[in-house]
Design a protein around this motif. Structure first.
Motif, short mmCIF file in Angstrom:
data_model
loop_
_atom_site.label_atom_id
_atom_site.label_comp_id
_atom_site.label_asym_id
_atom_site.label_seq_id
_atom_site.Cartn_x
_atom_site.Cartn_y
_atom_site.Cartn_z
N GLN A 97 -6.82 10.81 -5.78
CA GLN A 97 -7.37 9.72 -4.98
C GLN A 97 -8.35 8.88 -5.80
O GLN A 97 -8.32 7.65 -5.78
N ARG A 98 -9.21 9.57 -6.53
CA ARG A 98 -10.23 8.88 -7.35
C ARG A 98 -9.58 8.05 -8.45
O ARG A 98 -9.92 6.88 -8.63
N GLU A 99 -8.65 8.65 -9.18
CA GLU A 99 -8.02 7.93 -10.29
C GLU A 99 -7.23 6.72 -9.81
O GLU A 99 -7.27 5.66 -10.43
N LEU A 100 -6.50 6.86 -8.70
CA LEU A 100 -5.76 5.72 -8.17
C LEU A 100 -6.71 4.57 -7.83
O LEU A 100 -6.47 3.42 -8.21
N GLN A 101 -7.79 4.89 -7.14
CA GLN A 101 -8.74 3.85 -6.74
C GLN A 101 -9.47 3.26 -7.94
O GLN A 101 -9.59 2.06 -8.07
N GLY A 105 -7.50 0.12 -7.98
CA GLY A 105 -8.11 -0.48 -6.80
C GLY A 105 -7.43 -0.07 -5.50
O GLY A 105 -7.92 -0.37 -4.42
N TYR A 106 -6.31 0.62 -5.59
CA TYR A 106 -5.56 0.98 -4.38
C TYR A 106 -6.03 2.32 -3.81
O TYR A 106 -6.42 3.22 -4.53
N GLY A 135 1.40 4.13 1.86
CA GLY A 135 0.43 3.54 2.78
C GLY A 135 -0.71 2.93 1.99
O GLY A 135 -1.88 3.17 2.25
N LEU A 136 -0.34 2.13 0.99
CA LEU A 136 -1.32 1.60 0.04
C LEU A 136 -2.08 0.41 0.60
O LEU A 136 -1.52 -0.45 1.28
N SER A 137 -3.37 0.36 0.29
CA SER A 137 -4.19 -0.81 0.61
C SER A 137 -4.98 -1.17 -0.63
O SER A 137 -5.52 -0.30 -1.32
N LEU A 149 -6.95 -1.68 -18.97
CA LEU A 149 -5.54 -1.52 -18.63
C LEU A 149 -5.11 -2.59 -17.65
O LEU A 149 -5.92 -3.15 -16.92
N ASP A 150 -3.83 -2.92 -17.70
CA ASP A 150 -3.22 -3.85 -16.75
C ASP A 150 -2.45 -3.07 -15.71
O ASP A 150 -1.79 -2.06 -16.03
N VAL A 151 -2.52 -3.51 -14.48
CA VAL A 151 -1.80 -2.90 -13.37
C VAL A 151 -0.69 -3.85 -12.95
O VAL A 151 -0.90 -5.06 -12.86
#
Length: 196
Positions: A97-101, A105-106, A135-137, A149-151
């Protein structure tokens, strides 16, 4: 699932002596003297790694979230799924959860642990837990100092083509693409949960 536990004693090596070669900020390198199954001795040098996670984030339209990041040891930009190292005492899900955010930013409302991979079994203890998220925001990224990094997003078919053509060579992302392909085909199932 058939396991080999208890059947592999004749292949096991036993540690006789262990020494630290390097205890850096990120890596811990050891040299062990071991007794081989035949009784002779050998030396094993390896990296002790705290473990990591990888996130396969799925958008409602079927696209997946990816990153492009320069990896210094490879001297090139790599295409990867979001991933990161476990902090001391951190659970695998919390790390995912932490790494994704932080990196993208999601945030995700649903999570499913797919499995684990060992990317370099010949010289490291590293494991990477594979997580799916949906269920991404969108939100704000919080990259670590010195992290660039680029997303971007891609259709699964695009990602699989890049894997086939050698544009994606990162072991964890190749493994993630295998999981993604099998989940999308319905061959492998996931147990989705909404963490509190």
């Amino acid at each position: 699932m058939d396991t080999f536990e208890g059947k592999d004693a004749h292949l096991s090596e036993h540690t006789l002596h262990s020494e630290d070669l390097l205890h850096g900020h990120f890596l811990h390198i050891k040299r062990d003297t071991v007794r081989l199954p035949g009784g002779e001795q050998a030396t094993r040098e390896y990296v002790v790694h705290p473990g990591a996670v990888m996130v396969i984030a799925l958008f409602d339209d079927g696209r997946v979230l990816l990153e492009r990041q320069y990896r210094y040891p490879m001297q090139r930009v790599m295409i990867e799924f979001p991933a990161g190292k476990l902090d001391a005492g951190e659970t695998s899900l919390r790390c995912a959860q932490r790494e994704l955010q932080e990196e993208t930013g999601y945030r995700a409302s649903e999570w499913a642990r797919a499995g684990v991979l060992h990317p370099v079994i010949s010289y490291a203890t590293e494991f990477i837990d594979i997580w799916f998220a949906r269920g991404l925001s969108a939100g704000e990224r919080h990259l670590d100092a010195g992290e660039y990094l680029d997303v971007f997003t891609a259709a699964p078919a695009e990602l699989l083509a890049w894997c086939r053509d050698g544009q994606v060579t990162d072991a964890k992302t190749l493994t993630g693409a295998l999981w993604l392909q099998n989940v999308l085909r319905g061959d492998w199932t996931l147990d989705w949960q909404s963490p509190t």
